[in-house]
Each structure stands twice: as structure tokens, then as C-alpha cells.
Design a protein around this motif. Structure first.
Motif, PDB file in Angstrom:
ATOM      1  N   PHE A  34     -91.908   7.795  16.191  1.00 60.43           N
ATOM      2  CA  PHE A  34     -92.193   9.226  16.322  1.00 60.43           C
ATOM      3  C   PHE A  34     -93.614   9.448  16.823  1.00 60.43           C
ATOM      4  N   THR A  35     -94.583   8.749  16.238  1.00 61.58           N
ATOM      5  CA  THR A  35     -95.975   8.951  16.662  1.00 61.58           C
ATOM      6  C   THR A  35     -96.188   8.488  18.104  1.00 61.58           C
ATOM      7  N   VAL A  38     -95.061  11.302  20.231  1.00 65.21           N
ATOM      8  CA  VAL A  38     -96.068  12.371  20.194  1.00 65.21           C
ATOM      9  C   VAL A  38     -97.243  11.993  21.094  1.00 65.21           C
ATOM     10  N   CYS A  65     -97.226  15.902  13.767  1.00 64.93           N
ATOM     11  CA  CYS A  65     -96.247  14.971  13.191  1.00 64.93           C
ATOM     12  C   CYS A  65     -95.609  15.513  11.909  1.00 64.93           C
ATOM     13  N   GLN A  68     -93.044  13.831   9.245  1.00 68.60           N
ATOM     14  CA  GLN A  68     -92.639  12.515   9.740  1.00 68.60           C
ATOM     15  C   GLN A  68     -93.556  11.394   9.256  1.00 68.60           C
ATOM     16  N   LEU A  69     -94.753  11.757   8.805  1.00 62.97           N
ATOM     17  CA  LEU A  69     -95.721  10.753   8.349  1.00 62.97           C
ATOM     18  C   LEU A  69     -95.921  10.825   6.849  1.00 62.97           C
ATOM     19  N   GLN A  74    -100.427   8.648   7.737  1.00 63.44           N
ATOM     20  CA  GLN A  74    -101.550   9.532   8.026  1.00 63.44           C
ATOM     21  C   GLN A  74    -102.864   8.757   8.022  1.00 63.44           C
TER      22      GLN A  74
END
Length: 177
Positions: A34-35, A38, A65, A68-69, A74
Motif C-alpha cells: 500500500f505504501t 502511495v 495511508c 493501512q498502517l 508509521q
């Protein structure tokens, strides 16, 4: 080897070791995937190039995010922002997924065929690849009608071109040499 891969490797290794220790490989793979998406976004790329302070970049990235984190994800974002390495996130994800696949003894194989393959054909390809590579194989299938007939299989460094187009290209090369 690209500079980003060299930069990404220690972050990926640290995240991988932490994920193994906590038994959260799948969760970390999802977070990093996901990151990476992004970080590849054009708007976020502009933000990363804007020269904001690390704290501001961390805040922006974590807010995008959202859920999702987890707190450890983080923290990774915070450390990478402090070191000016957020652009390396896609490479961190790739390295992490490579380490994960090595750990789980799996490999992704891209199967491109001229026509859609049925389940028995896919099972046969999967079984042969698992035997040859001594790993669990996950097939990602696509159709390319320009192959005329046959399949092209890519798994890591292995490429098996059993397509008519590939055979014609090899024949042409042989005739020209």
C-alpha cells in the motif's frame, strides 16, 4: 543494481526481520504494498519533491495511508522521512516481498498464453514449475494473442518461451546467422 535498491535493502531487511519476529509477514506485505502505491502516486511524488520538513512529510504520508498502517508501519515511515528516503518505498516493498518469498519458499510466475488456459493446464504448469524450482509457485496469468499459440513463462530469472512467435524468432535468428 540501482541506487534505490541499495538504499531500500536495509529498510526492507529490518522490516522483514521485525515481521518474522512478530509473525506478521502478510500484514507487513500488505502495508508495504500500500505504501509503495502511495509513494508512486503523482501527487505524492510532487509532495516528496517539494522540500517539506521530515515531520510534515511524515504527517502527510501517514494521513494518506490512514488505517493501512499500524504503529510500527508509521514508525518506518517516520524513520524513512527523517532520512529523506520515502521515494525508496516501492523498492523497499520489492525487496521485502523478495525476502518474504525466499522465506516461504514461494515464487511468482508470469504465464502469458495465446488463449486462456483451463484449470488442468494451469495445474500441470504449476506442478512442473514447482518440481523444477523446488518452490511453491503462484501463477499470474495473462493472454497475449500475438504469441499465435503456446505460452511464455517467467519465474524469477527463468524464462521459458514455448510460443510460436518465440519459435519463429529463434528460427529467423538461426537462418540469419
Amino acid at each position: 543494481m540501482s541506487d534505490m535498491t541499495t538504499i531500500a535493502r536495509p529498510y526492507a531487511k529490518a522490516a522483514f526481520d521485525f515481521a518474522v519476529e512478530k509473525g506478521e509477514l502478510a500484514q507487513w506485505a500488505e502495508m508495504l504494498t500500500f505504501t509503495a502505491e502511495v509513494a508512486n502516486n503523482d501527487t505524492i511524488q510532487d509532495v516528496l519533491d517539494s522540500g517539506y520538513a521530515a515531520e510534515k512529510l511524515t504527517e502527510i504520508f501517514i494521513s494518506v495511508c490512514g488505517e493501512q498502517l499500524n504503529e510500527f508501519g508509521q514508525n518506518l515511515i517516520k524513520v524513512m522521512a527523517e532520512n529523506g528516503r520515502l521515494k525508496a518505498l516501492p523498492d523497499v516493498c520489492d525487496e521485502f516481498l523478495f525476502l518474504k518469498n525466499e522465506h516461504e519458499k514461494t515464487i511468482d510466475a508470469e504465464v502469458t498464453s495465446a488463449v486462456a488456459l483451463d484449470d488442468s493446464q494451469l495445474a500441470a504448469i504449476s506442478a512442473k514449475l514447482e518440481e523444477r524450482l523446488e518452490r511453491k509457485v503462484k501463477l499470474n496469468c495473462s493472454v497475449d494473442e500475438t504469441l499465435i499459440a503456446g505460452v511464455v513463462i517467467r519465474a524469477g530469472d527463468l524464462v521459458i518461451d514455448n510460443s510460436v512467435r518465440g519459435k519463429l524468432n529463434r528460427l529467423s535468428d538461426t537462418l540469419q546467422s
